[in-house]
Design a protein around this motif. Structure first.
Motif, PDB file in Angstrom:
ATOM      1  N   SER A 104       0.851  -1.232   0.037  1.00  0.00           N
ATOM      2  CA  SER A 104       0.083  -0.003   0.038  1.00  0.00           C
ATOM      3  C   SER A 104       0.678   1.090   0.262  1.00  0.00           C
ATOM      4  O   SER A 104       0.221   2.227  -0.036  1.00  0.00           O
ATOM      5  CB  SER A 104      -0.922   0.126   0.981  1.00  0.00           C
ATOM      6  OG  SER A 104      -2.104  -0.802   0.944  1.00  0.00           O
ATOM      7  N   ILE A 105       2.010   1.205   0.073  1.00  0.00           N
ATOM      8  CA  ILE A 105       2.867   2.349  -0.404  1.00  0.00           C
ATOM      9  C   ILE A 105       2.362   2.866  -1.668  1.00  0.00           C
ATOM     10  O   ILE A 105       2.478   4.193  -1.793  1.00  0.00           O
ATOM     11  CB  ILE A 105       4.233   2.554  -0.223  1.00  0.00           C
ATOM     12  CG1 ILE A 105       4.683   1.701   1.353  1.00  0.00           C
ATOM     13  CG2 ILE A 105       5.135   3.423  -0.896  1.00  0.00           C
ATOM     14  CD1 ILE A 105       6.175   1.912   1.487  1.00  0.00           C
ATOM     15  N   GLN A 255      -3.450  -0.153 -19.354  1.00  0.00           N
ATOM     16  CA  GLN A 255      -3.547  -0.640 -18.203  1.00  0.00           C
ATOM     17  C   GLN A 255      -3.694   0.263 -16.935  1.00  0.00           C
ATOM     18  O   GLN A 255      -2.780   1.236 -16.542  1.00  0.00           O
ATOM     19  CB  GLN A 255      -2.338  -1.667 -17.776  1.00  0.00           C
ATOM     20  CG  GLN A 255      -2.528  -2.611 -16.715  1.00  0.00           C
ATOM     21  CD  GLN A 255      -1.506  -3.915 -16.347  1.00  0.00           C
ATOM     22  OE1 GLN A 255      -0.441  -3.304 -16.443  1.00  0.00           O
ATOM     23  NE2 GLN A 255      -1.790  -4.839 -16.311  1.00  0.00           N
ATOM     24  N   SER A 256      -4.853   0.222 -16.107  1.00  0.00           N
ATOM     25  CA  SER A 256      -4.903   0.644 -14.839  1.00  0.00           C
ATOM     26  C   SER A 256      -4.200   0.045 -13.868  1.00  0.00           C
ATOM     27  O   SER A 256      -4.199  -0.940 -14.022  1.00  0.00           O
ATOM     28  CB  SER A 256      -6.210   0.831 -14.501  1.00  0.00           C
ATOM     29  OG  SER A 256      -6.671   1.709 -13.440  1.00  0.00           O
ATOM     30  N   VAL A 257      -3.671   0.840 -12.925  1.00  0.00           N
ATOM     31  CA  VAL A 257      -2.786   0.329 -11.917  1.00  0.00           C
ATOM     32  C   VAL A 257      -3.538   0.379 -10.585  1.00  0.00           C
ATOM     33  O   VAL A 257      -4.055   1.314 -10.123  1.00  0.00           O
ATOM     34  CB  VAL A 257      -1.115   1.002 -11.944  1.00  0.00           C
ATOM     35  CG1 VAL A 257      -0.549   0.281 -13.177  1.00  0.00           C
ATOM     36  CG2 VAL A 257      -1.336   2.465 -11.670  1.00  0.00           C
ATOM     37  N   PRO A 258      -3.156  -0.547  -9.707  1.00  0.00           N
ATOM     38  CA  PRO A 258      -3.725  -0.556  -8.470  1.00  0.00           C
ATOM     39  C   PRO A 258      -2.906  -0.020  -7.383  1.00  0.00           C
ATOM     40  O   PRO A 258      -1.788   0.431  -7.556  1.00  0.00           O
ATOM     41  CB  PRO A 258      -3.849  -2.002  -7.836  1.00  0.00           C
ATOM     42  CG  PRO A 258      -2.669  -2.559  -8.629  1.00  0.00           C
ATOM     43  CD  PRO A 258      -2.554  -1.799  -9.887  1.00  0.00           C
ATOM     44  N   GLY A 259      -3.509   0.714  -6.237  1.00  0.00           N
ATOM     45  CA  GLY A 259      -2.993   1.196  -5.061  1.00  0.00           C
ATOM     46  C   GLY A 259      -2.561   0.409  -4.000  1.00  0.00           C
ATOM     47  O   GLY A 259      -2.483   0.569  -2.861  1.00  0.00           O
ATOM     48  N   GLY A 260      -1.925  -0.605  -4.552  1.00  0.00           N
ATOM     49  CA  GLY A 260      -1.301  -1.717  -3.799  1.00  0.00           C
ATOM     50  C   GLY A 260      -1.116  -3.237  -4.267  1.00  0.00           C
ATOM     51  O   GLY A 260      -1.239  -3.201  -5.513  1.00  0.00           O
ATOM     52  N   ALA A 261      -0.838  -4.213  -3.328  1.00  0.00           N
ATOM     53  CA  ALA A 261      -0.782  -5.513  -4.058  1.00  0.00           C
ATOM     54  C   ALA A 261      -1.653  -6.431  -3.484  1.00  0.00           C
ATOM     55  O   ALA A 261      -1.266  -7.750  -3.293  1.00  0.00           O
ATOM     56  CB  ALA A 261       0.652  -5.639  -3.882  1.00  0.00           C
ATOM     57  N   HIS A 262      -2.885  -5.963  -3.049  1.00  0.00           N
ATOM     58  CA  HIS A 262      -3.967  -6.898  -2.321  1.00  0.00           C
ATOM     59  C   HIS A 262      -4.040  -8.113  -3.223  1.00  0.00           C
ATOM     60  O   HIS A 262      -4.310  -9.155  -2.668  1.00  0.00           O
ATOM     61  CB  HIS A 262      -5.337  -5.974  -2.245  1.00  0.00           C
ATOM     62  CG  HIS A 262      -6.071  -6.603  -1.707  1.00  0.00           C
ATOM     63  ND1 HIS A 262      -7.078  -5.860  -0.578  1.00  0.00           N
ATOM     64  CD2 HIS A 262      -6.724  -8.007  -1.310  1.00  0.00           C
ATOM     65  CE1 HIS A 262      -8.056  -6.676   0.062  1.00  0.00           C
ATOM     66  NE2 HIS A 262      -7.695  -7.874  -0.374  1.00  0.00           N
ATOM     67  N   ALA A 329       5.325  14.238  16.300  1.00  0.00           N
ATOM     68  CA  ALA A 329       3.975  14.301  15.983  1.00  0.00           C
ATOM     69  C   ALA A 329       3.889  14.707  14.519  1.00  0.00           C
ATOM     70  O   ALA A 329       2.854  14.759  13.834  1.00  0.00           O
ATOM     71  CB  ALA A 329       3.253  15.594  16.877  1.00  0.00           C
ATOM     72  N   SER A 330       4.991  15.383  13.926  1.00  0.00           N
ATOM     73  CA  SER A 330       4.979  16.017  12.567  1.00  0.00           C
ATOM     74  C   SER A 330       5.467  14.825  11.555  1.00  0.00           C
ATOM     75  O   SER A 330       5.523  15.105  10.543  1.00  0.00           O
ATOM     76  CB  SER A 330       6.027  17.171  12.683  1.00  0.00           C
ATOM     77  OG  SER A 330       7.156  16.619  12.964  1.00  0.00           O
ATOM     78  N   SER A 331       5.630  13.696  12.197  1.00  0.00           N
ATOM     79  CA  SER A 331       6.136  12.588  11.131  1.00  0.00           C
ATOM     80  C   SER A 331       4.824  12.189  10.291  1.00  0.00           C
ATOM     81  O   SER A 331       3.883  12.259  10.495  1.00  0.00           O
ATOM     82  CB  SER A 331       6.469  11.378  11.819  1.00  0.00           C
ATOM     83  OG  SER A 331       7.756  11.526  12.847  1.00  0.00           O
ATOM     84  N   VAL A 332       5.210  11.762   9.164  1.00  0.00           N
ATOM     85  CA  VAL A 332       4.188  11.293   8.250  1.00  0.00           C
ATOM     86  C   VAL A 332       4.891   9.815   7.821  1.00  0.00           C
ATOM     87  O   VAL A 332       6.071   9.786   7.563  1.00  0.00           O
ATOM     88  CB  VAL A 332       3.926  12.255   6.951  1.00  0.00           C
ATOM     89  CG1 VAL A 332       3.246  13.505   7.666  1.00  0.00           C
ATOM     90  CG2 VAL A 332       5.017  12.710   6.145  1.00  0.00           C
ATOM     91  N   PHE A 333       3.868   9.159   7.130  1.00  0.00           N
ATOM     92  CA  PHE A 333       4.120   7.695   6.566  1.00  0.00           C
ATOM     93  C   PHE A 333       3.576   7.342   5.482  1.00  0.00           C
ATOM     94  O   PHE A 333       2.343   7.547   5.250  1.00  0.00           O
ATOM     95  CB  PHE A 333       3.938   6.556   7.845  1.00  0.00           C
ATOM     96  CG  PHE A 333       4.376   7.155   9.128  1.00  0.00           C
ATOM     97  CD1 PHE A 333       5.760   6.980   9.575  1.00  0.00           C
ATOM     98  CD2 PHE A 333       3.497   7.957  10.111  1.00  0.00           C
ATOM     99  CE1 PHE A 333       5.917   7.414  10.828  1.00  0.00           C
ATOM    100  CE2 PHE A 333       3.957   8.558  11.474  1.00  0.00           C
ATOM    101  CZ  PHE A 333       5.471   7.925  11.811  1.00  0.00           C
ATOM    102  N   ALA A 334       4.614   6.637   4.505  1.00  0.00           N
ATOM    103  CA  ALA A 334       3.558   5.644   3.553  1.00  0.00           C
ATOM    104  C   ALA A 334       3.657   4.288   3.922  1.00  0.00           C
ATOM    105  O   ALA A 334       5.061   3.829   4.359  1.00  0.00           O
ATOM    106  CB  ALA A 334       4.251   6.044   2.338  1.00  0.00           C
ATOM    107  N   LEU A 335       2.722   3.620   4.219  1.00  0.00           N
ATOM    108  CA  LEU A 335       2.695   2.295   5.027  1.00  0.00           C
ATOM    109  C   LEU A 335       2.401   1.381   4.121  1.00  0.00           C
ATOM    110  O   LEU A 335       1.514   1.524   3.436  1.00  0.00           O
ATOM    111  CB  LEU A 335       2.093   2.249   6.104  1.00  0.00           C
ATOM    112  CG  LEU A 335       2.234   3.186   7.232  1.00  0.00           C
ATOM    113  CD1 LEU A 335       1.283   3.206   8.463  1.00  0.00           C
ATOM    114  CD2 LEU A 335       3.597   2.919   7.853  1.00  0.00           C
ATOM    115  N   GLY A 336       2.922   0.098   3.895  1.00  0.00           N
ATOM    116  CA  GLY A 336       2.440  -1.132   3.080  1.00  0.00           C
ATOM    117  C   GLY A 336       2.614  -2.380   4.093  1.00  0.00           C
ATOM    118  O   GLY A 336       3.527  -2.560   4.613  1.00  0.00           O
TER     119      GLY A 336
END
Length: 374
Positions: A104-105, A255-262, A329-336
């Motif tokens: 999901s990154i 090809q449409s691409v997904p927002g992850g590898a579900h 508190a200012s941290s942000v993340f892309a998580l997968g």
């Protein structure tokens, strides 16, 4: 506070900084990197369990008609990552150039593409998507009311099927350590668009499809031209769609691409390329004197949403430090899942990428990195 230093615009052009020069205690930073390498994901290397089930299907307790894997899957690597401070690598572990699935990154990359579409005037955040696109996926009493903002903060409550996956597959879904997905996929009553947060991969795929329509060209092409090449990413990354996700764009099958590898596919990429993307966010969308993504979009993307204060536009936030108490508190993340992470920590100008770490150890890792600062 962020510096202005950037790695040179080639994939191998990173500069290294001695931990002491970057403000770290050498032994504590080494310990943080060793911790990340030792805290390995419990997922099998093949990403399939011995009974043949894909890890994502097991992770999310998924069965039934929408659980077929329709995108490519490759075995995972061993834990790998980098810690970047002031734009220079100060620690690394594992094979940081290895191309791996990233789950999901990919959603966070979609948010950047949405920002390009917004900056280009192709979309307006609070316009219904149906105002931009004449498309059956955004017609009807419910779906015609859904805005671009709703899709970006996962509050759209979009209803339907796209690429043979129904929105119902992720009804009642939970994510993160300790998630209870015993009721995942059970049909629930839908709320008004914009009123209810739900982490739903089908609806993210609908956003990706809508952005493809808005740009009128393949999203990986846009990302490469507008973001990845300018920031000096390698040519090894790929964004894979599904075997059944081709759509007609001006008479051409795209090809449409997904927002992850579900269900397989998604962005296959190295830790070093992820780190460049994280550094672009840390630099407020500017790279080498060029504003690749507007500062206004970055600010909106990283602001709490109305239905989930820990979530912006497909990026995770830490404003109340409830999710990750050891991070600022200012941290942000892309998580997968798996688990993979890009951590942007602006107060100390840190960007860290970790691949295949047990998600229960993320917060401890953040504490060890910040605890290594002198």
């Amino acid at each position: 506070m962020a510096s202005t230093f950037l790695p040179s615009p080639v994939s191998a052009g990173w500069e290294r900084a001695a931990p002491a020069d970057a403000g770290f205690d050498l032994d504590r930073l080494k310990a943080a990197a060793a911790f990340a390498e030792d805290a390995e994901s419990p997922w099998p290397m093949s990403l399939y369990y011995p009974d043949g089930r894909y890890v994502g299907i097991v992770e999310w307790n998924e069965t039934g008609p929408w659980s077929e894997i329709v995108g490519p899957v490759i075995p995972r690597g061993k834990p790998a990552g980098v810690i970047v401070k002031g734009g220079k690598i100060t620690a690394e572990w594992g094979d940081v150039a290895r191309v791996d699935m990233t789950f999901s990154i990919a959603k966070s990359y979609l948010a950047i593409l949405a920002g390009l579409a917004h900056d280009d005037g192709l979309i307006l955040l609070d316009d219904p998507v149906s105002k931009t696109l004449d498309d059956p996926h955004f017609s009807g009493e419910r779906n015609s009311l859904i805005t671009w903002r709703h899709l970006l903060v996962q509050s759209s409550e979009w209803q339907g099927t796209i690429f043979e996956k129904s929105d119902q597959v992720d009804h009642n879904r939970q994510i993160g350590a300790g998630a209870d997905n015993s009721r995942k996929g059970h049909l629930r009553d839908l709320r008004e668009p914009g009123s209810f947060y739900e982490y739903n991969d089908v609806r993210v795929n609908v956003l990706s499809y809508a952005l493809l329509r808005a740009f009128g060209r393949a999203l990986p092409e846009v990302l490469k031209e507008r973001i990845m090449d300018p920031i000096g990413a390698s040519d090894t990354w790929r964004w894979h769609g599904y075997r059944n996700s081709y759509v007609d764009i001006a008479g051409k099958q795209v090809q449409s691409v997904p927002g992850g590898a579900h269900w397989g596919g998604g962005i296959f990429i190295s830790a070093l390329d992820h780190a460049r993307l994280g550094l672009l966010i840390a630099r407020n969308g500017e790279w080498g004197g060029r504003q690749l993504l507007s500062k206004g979009w970055i600010a909106d993307m990283l602001s709490p949403s109305a239905t989930n204060p820990d979530y912006g536009f497909l990026w995770w936030l830490n404003r109340g430090r409830g999710r990750f108490p050891n991070a600022t508190a200012s941290s942000v993340f892309a998580l997968g899942a798996g688990s993979n992470i890009i951590w942007v920590e602006p107060e100390n100008d840190i960007v860290a990428v970790a691949r295949w770490m047990n998600q229960t150890q993320f917060d401890a890792f953040f504490g060890k990195v910040l605890g290594a600062l002198r």
